[in-house]
Scaffold this active site. Structure first.
Site, PDB file in Angstrom:
ATOM      1  N   TYR A   1       0.604   4.767   0.268  1.00  0.00           N
ATOM      2  CA  TYR A   1      -0.082   6.012   0.627  1.00  0.00           C
ATOM      3  C   TYR A   1       0.901   7.000   1.273  1.00  0.00           C
ATOM      4  O   TYR A   1       1.140   8.075   0.771  1.00  0.00           O
ATOM      5  CB  TYR A   1      -1.203   5.742   1.636  1.00  0.00           C
ATOM      6  CG  TYR A   1      -2.503   5.206   1.094  1.00  0.00           C
ATOM      7  CD1 TYR A   1      -2.594   4.664  -0.179  1.00  0.00           C
ATOM      8  CD2 TYR A   1      -3.645   5.232   1.875  1.00  0.00           C
ATOM      9  CE1 TYR A   1      -3.806   4.170  -0.646  1.00  0.00           C
ATOM     10  CE2 TYR A   1      -4.860   4.741   1.411  1.00  0.00           C
ATOM     11  CZ  TYR A   1      -4.930   4.208   0.158  1.00  0.00           C
ATOM     12  OH  TYR A   1      -6.125   3.722  -0.293  1.00  0.00           O
ATOM     13  N   SER A   2       1.448   6.614   2.459  1.00  0.00           N
ATOM     14  CA  SER A   2       2.201   7.559   3.287  1.00  0.00           C
ATOM     15  C   SER A   2       3.475   8.026   2.604  1.00  0.00           C
ATOM     16  O   SER A   2       4.129   7.266   1.879  1.00  0.00           O
ATOM     17  CB  SER A   2       2.572   6.905   4.621  1.00  0.00           C
ATOM     18  OG  SER A   2       1.416   6.450   5.278  1.00  0.00           O
TER      19      SER A   2
ATOM     20  N   GLN B   1       0.842  -1.197   0.000  1.00  0.00           N
ATOM     21  CA  GLN B   1       0.000   0.000   0.000  1.00  0.00           C
ATOM     22  C   GLN B   1       0.877   1.246   0.000  1.00  0.00           C
ATOM     23  O   GLN B   1       1.565   1.528   0.984  1.00  0.00           O
ATOM     24  CB  GLN B   1      -0.876  -0.006   1.264  1.00  0.00           C
ATOM     25  CG  GLN B   1      -1.768   1.209   1.413  1.00  0.00           C
ATOM     26  CD  GLN B   1      -2.585   1.169   2.706  1.00  0.00           C
ATOM     27  OE1 GLN B   1      -2.194   0.512   3.661  1.00  0.00           O
ATOM     28  NE2 GLN B   1      -3.698   1.856   2.724  1.00  0.00           N
TER      29      GLN B   1
ATOM     30  N   GLU C   1      -9.750  -1.045   5.546  1.00  0.00           N
ATOM     31  CA  GLU C   1      -8.567  -1.344   6.351  1.00  0.00           C
ATOM     32  C   GLU C   1      -8.895  -1.331   7.837  1.00  0.00           C
ATOM     33  O   GLU C   1      -8.524  -2.217   8.570  1.00  0.00           O
ATOM     34  CB  GLU C   1      -7.474  -0.321   6.064  1.00  0.00           C
ATOM     35  CG  GLU C   1      -6.248  -0.517   6.940  1.00  0.00           C
ATOM     36  CD  GLU C   1      -5.082   0.391   6.551  1.00  0.00           C
ATOM     37  OE1 GLU C   1      -3.960  -0.084   6.651  1.00  0.00           O
ATOM     38  OE2 GLU C   1      -5.302   1.537   6.158  1.00  0.00           O
TER      39      GLU C   1
HETATM   40  C1  FAD Z   1       3.829  -0.545  11.459  1.00  0.00           C
HETATM   41  C2  FAD Z   1       3.369   0.457  10.449  1.00  0.00           C
HETATM   42  C3  FAD Z   1       3.014   0.031   9.184  1.00  0.00           C
HETATM   43  C4  FAD Z   1       2.608   0.954   8.219  1.00  0.00           C
HETATM   44  N1  FAD Z   1       2.307   0.498   6.961  1.00  0.00           N
HETATM   45  C5  FAD Z   1       1.971   1.399   5.996  1.00  0.00           C
HETATM   46  C6  FAD Z   1       1.746   0.962   4.651  1.00  0.00           C
HETATM   47  O1  FAD Z   1       1.852  -0.234   4.332  1.00  0.00           O
HETATM   48  N2  FAD Z   1       1.463   1.887   3.720  1.00  0.00           N
HETATM   49  C7  FAD Z   1       1.342   3.216   4.030  1.00  0.00           C
HETATM   50  O2  FAD Z   1       1.036   3.996   3.129  1.00  0.00           O
HETATM   51  N3  FAD Z   1       1.554   3.660   5.290  1.00  0.00           N
HETATM   52  C8  FAD Z   1       1.881   2.788   6.276  1.00  0.00           C
HETATM   53  N4  FAD Z   1       2.124   3.221   7.557  1.00  0.00           N
HETATM   54  C9  FAD Z   1       2.095   4.665   7.822  1.00  0.00           C
HETATM   55  C10 FAD Z   1       0.948   5.143   8.693  1.00  0.00           C
HETATM   56  O3  FAD Z   1      -0.259   5.165   7.970  1.00  0.00           O
HETATM   57  C11 FAD Z   1       1.338   6.536   9.219  1.00  0.00           C
HETATM   58  O4  FAD Z   1       2.448   6.382  10.066  1.00  0.00           O
HETATM   59  C12 FAD Z   1       0.220   7.209   9.950  1.00  0.00           C
HETATM   60  O5  FAD Z   1      -0.826   7.551   9.083  1.00  0.00           O
HETATM   61  C13 FAD Z   1       0.710   8.484  10.690  1.00  0.00           C
HETATM   62  O6  FAD Z   1       1.380   9.329   9.813  1.00  0.00           O
HETATM   63  P1  FAD Z   1       2.844   9.881  10.176  1.00  0.00           P
HETATM   64  O7  FAD Z   1       3.699   8.746  10.615  1.00  0.00           O
HETATM   65  O8  FAD Z   1       3.298  10.711   9.028  1.00  0.00           O
HETATM   66  O9  FAD Z   1       2.647  10.806  11.449  1.00  0.00           O
HETATM   67  P2  FAD Z   1       2.113  12.317  11.451  1.00  0.00           P
HETATM   68  O10 FAD Z   1       0.925  12.439  10.568  1.00  0.00           O
HETATM   69  O11 FAD Z   1       3.259  13.237  11.191  1.00  0.00           O
HETATM   70  O12 FAD Z   1       1.627  12.463  12.949  1.00  0.00           O
HETATM   71  C14 FAD Z   1       2.530  12.700  14.045  1.00  0.00           C
HETATM   72  C15 FAD Z   1       1.714  12.842  15.320  1.00  0.00           C
HETATM   73  O13 FAD Z   1       0.836  13.992  15.202  1.00  0.00           O
HETATM   74  C16 FAD Z   1      -0.512  13.607  15.439  1.00  0.00           C
HETATM   75  N5  FAD Z   1      -1.410  14.379  14.565  1.00  0.00           N
HETATM   76  C17 FAD Z   1      -1.245  14.601  13.224  1.00  0.00           C
HETATM   77  N6  FAD Z   1      -2.288  15.313  12.743  1.00  0.00           N
HETATM   78  C18 FAD Z   1      -3.132  15.538  13.786  1.00  0.00           C
HETATM   79  C19 FAD Z   1      -4.390  16.197  13.931  1.00  0.00           C
HETATM   80  N7  FAD Z   1      -4.995  16.769  12.882  1.00  0.00           N
HETATM   81  N8  FAD Z   1      -4.974  16.217  15.161  1.00  0.00           N
HETATM   82  C20 FAD Z   1      -4.379  15.631  16.226  1.00  0.00           C
HETATM   83  N9  FAD Z   1      -3.173  14.986  16.151  1.00  0.00           N
HETATM   84  C21 FAD Z   1      -2.568  14.940  14.956  1.00  0.00           C
HETATM   85  C22 FAD Z   1      -0.564  12.137  15.100  1.00  0.00           C
HETATM   86  O14 FAD Z   1      -1.634  11.495  15.758  1.00  0.00           O
HETATM   87  C23 FAD Z   1       0.793  11.645  15.574  1.00  0.00           C
HETATM   88  O15 FAD Z   1       0.743  11.408  16.961  1.00  0.00           O
HETATM   89  C24 FAD Z   1       2.535   2.334   8.541  1.00  0.00           C
HETATM   90  C25 FAD Z   1       2.887   2.770   9.829  1.00  0.00           C
HETATM   91  C26 FAD Z   1       3.309   1.850  10.769  1.00  0.00           C
HETATM   92  C27 FAD Z   1       3.701   2.355  12.134  1.00  0.00           C
END
Ligand code: FAD
Length: 406
Positions: free
Chosen positions: A130-131, A128, A246
């Site tokens: 996305y991120s 996937q 998901e």
């Molecule tokens: C084990 C694992 C597997 C993953 N697998 C995939 C995958 O296969 N494909 C994929 O695309 N992604 C994957 N991800 C990514 C995952 O979807 C993202 O880590 C997640 O969406 C958070 O984004 P970020 O890490 O950029 O954190 P950020 O978005 O930068 O967030 C950092 C912190 O700020 C907080 N925050 C951010 N915005 C807000 C808001 N509006 N209000 C309140 N708090 C907020 C968050 O809750 C978090 O605590 C995976 C992540 C993990 C840990």
């Protein structure tokens, strides 16, 4: 095909697993999963093909698309028996649980005919995309670009945290196809082959010391013009459809492993006397109660009819979609808020039960199950949408509270 009775179906699943988790597949019992995806990777891919050949993939998909059209209760039974047998963690779950339902909802007949058979046979693995480094919770900030030139999309950019990209044959990628459009406008959902010169995959080492997820770089990577799900610029709607699945599916599948993990912590507490500690025994009771609450909540919400989900009419009985229809559309978000902190607390309890032994580690030491559980569960409140984001969704969509400033 007539739907088999539940007892007969359970006996069938149980018998098949007993007969097939033998011989070359016997060592796979209990292998794989969070923090352990490196274990028996080739053998688990072969196991995926064995499952596919026997018709155990796509149980809830419509028969017209190669599935078995079974009701959600049969899917619950399959997962229960799968967990009970200690069958290995799946390497094909992203294809079966995310890509497949997305194509069933939004794909063309040609796309369904082309991609679903490989997922059903366990021969085509997906990841996937996305991120990105600048787009996680704020997914609309995706900046990976795709440009259509004649019969091909050309992709440039980077994804991150891409689970199981090291095994995947294909990736569903959210990319910006209209650079002039802002935010969630101008995104498209592309199906991109992973094994090509324009893609490089770099593993990220996690707290557990293992690498399940990766950075994925696109440097003039190519996808066929026809391999777009939905119209150009319609990727946000499709991507949100995948996310709805998901959150529900992940809860559904994980429930069954939780019981096993809890039982291991309980057994460890009995074995080393930790159970006599009043604090630890109270936390064990709380963990057990939490397990029951999650189980009944998931059963109640995941069993809702899917009719309320736009575009999901053909998927009644698909657990994740059904989950989004419950609790004013936020049932799956509620489930995630229940299980993720619960699982983290179980990890903390596991190392507290182990006591000083849990502090032994570092180079030269294999992590034991309690340590792995403790370390890996830090990720539970992040992936699939962080807890903060789940609360925002429940507040805005479930309770109708004022929207956050964007
Ligand atoms: C084990 C694992 C597997 C993953 N697998 C995939 C995958 O296969 N494909 C994929 O695309 N992604 C994957 N991800 C990514 C995952 O979807 C993202 O880590 C997640 O969406 C958070 O984004 P970020 O890490 O950029 O954190 P950020 O978005 O930068 O967030 C950092 C912190 O700020 C907080 N925050 C951010 N915005 C807000 C808001 N509006 N209000 C309140 N708090 C907020 C968050 O809750 C978090 O605590 C995976 C992540 C993990 C840990």
């Amino acid at each position: 095909m007539p739907v088999p009775g539940e007892d007969a179906f359970r006996a069938d699943v149980r018998g098949w697993l007993a007969a097939n988790l033998a011989g070359e597949f016997a060592p796979l019992v209990g292998s794989g999963g969070p923090g352990r995806e490196h274990e028996f990777a080739d053998e688990r891919m072969a196991w995926e093909r064995r499952l596919g050949a026997a018709g155990w993939i796509g149980l809830g998909w419509p028969e017209s698309d190669g599935g078995r059209g079974l009701p959600w209760r049969h899917q619950v039974i399959f997962h229960e028996e799968y967990a009970r047998a200690g069958a290995p963690a799946r390497v094909g779950h992203i294809g079966e649980q995310l890509l497949g339902p997305t194509l069933l909802m939004f794909g063309t007949a040609e796309q369904r005919a082309r991609f679903l058979p490989g997922v059903l046979a366990g021969t085509q693995l997906w990841c996937q995309g996305y991120s990105e480094p600048g787009a996680g919770s704020d997914l609309a900030a995706v900046s990976t670009r795709a440009r259509l030139d004649a019969d091909q999309w050309h992709l440039d950019g980077q994804k991150v945290w891409t689970s199981l990209a090291q095994f995947a044959d294909w990736c569903f990628v959210l990319a910006r196809t209209d650079p002039a459009a802002e935010r969630h406008h101008g995104l498209s959902y592309l199906l991109v082959p992973m094994r090509q010169p324009g893609i490089s995959v770099r593993p990220i080492v996690q707290l557990t010391g293992t690498s399940e997820f990766n950075e994925v770089f696109f440097d003039d990577a190519r996808a066929a013009a026809a391999d777009i799900v939905g119209a150009p610029g319609d990727g946000w709607r499709v991507a949100m459809g995948t996310l709805a699945v998901e959150r529900g599916e992940s809860t559904f599948g994980q429930q069954l492993g939780f019981q096993r993990e809890f039982e291991a912590v309980l057994a460890a507490a009995r074995a080393n006397g930790a159970i006599d500690d009043p604090d630890l025994s109270a936390r064990l009771v709380e963990a057990w109660v939490g397990l029951q609450v999650m189980r009944y909540t998931a059963m109640a919400t995941l069993g809702q009819p899917a009719a309320a989900v736009p575009g999901a009419a053909g998927l009644a009985g698909t657990a994740g979609l059904a989950g989004t229809a419950g609790m004013a559309g936020v049932g799956a978000n509620v489930n995630k808020l229940l299980w993720a902190p619960w699982h983290q607390r179980l990890g903390e309890l596991a190392v507290d039960v182990a006591g000083p032994a849990a502090t032994v580690g570092g180079p030269g030491y294999e992590l034991d199950n309690a340590q792995r559980l403790f370390l890996y569960t830090r990720a539970d409140t992040i992936y699939g949408g962080s807890n903060e984001i789940q609360r925002n969704i429940i507040a805005e969509r479930g309770l109708g509270l004022p929207r956050e400033p964007r």
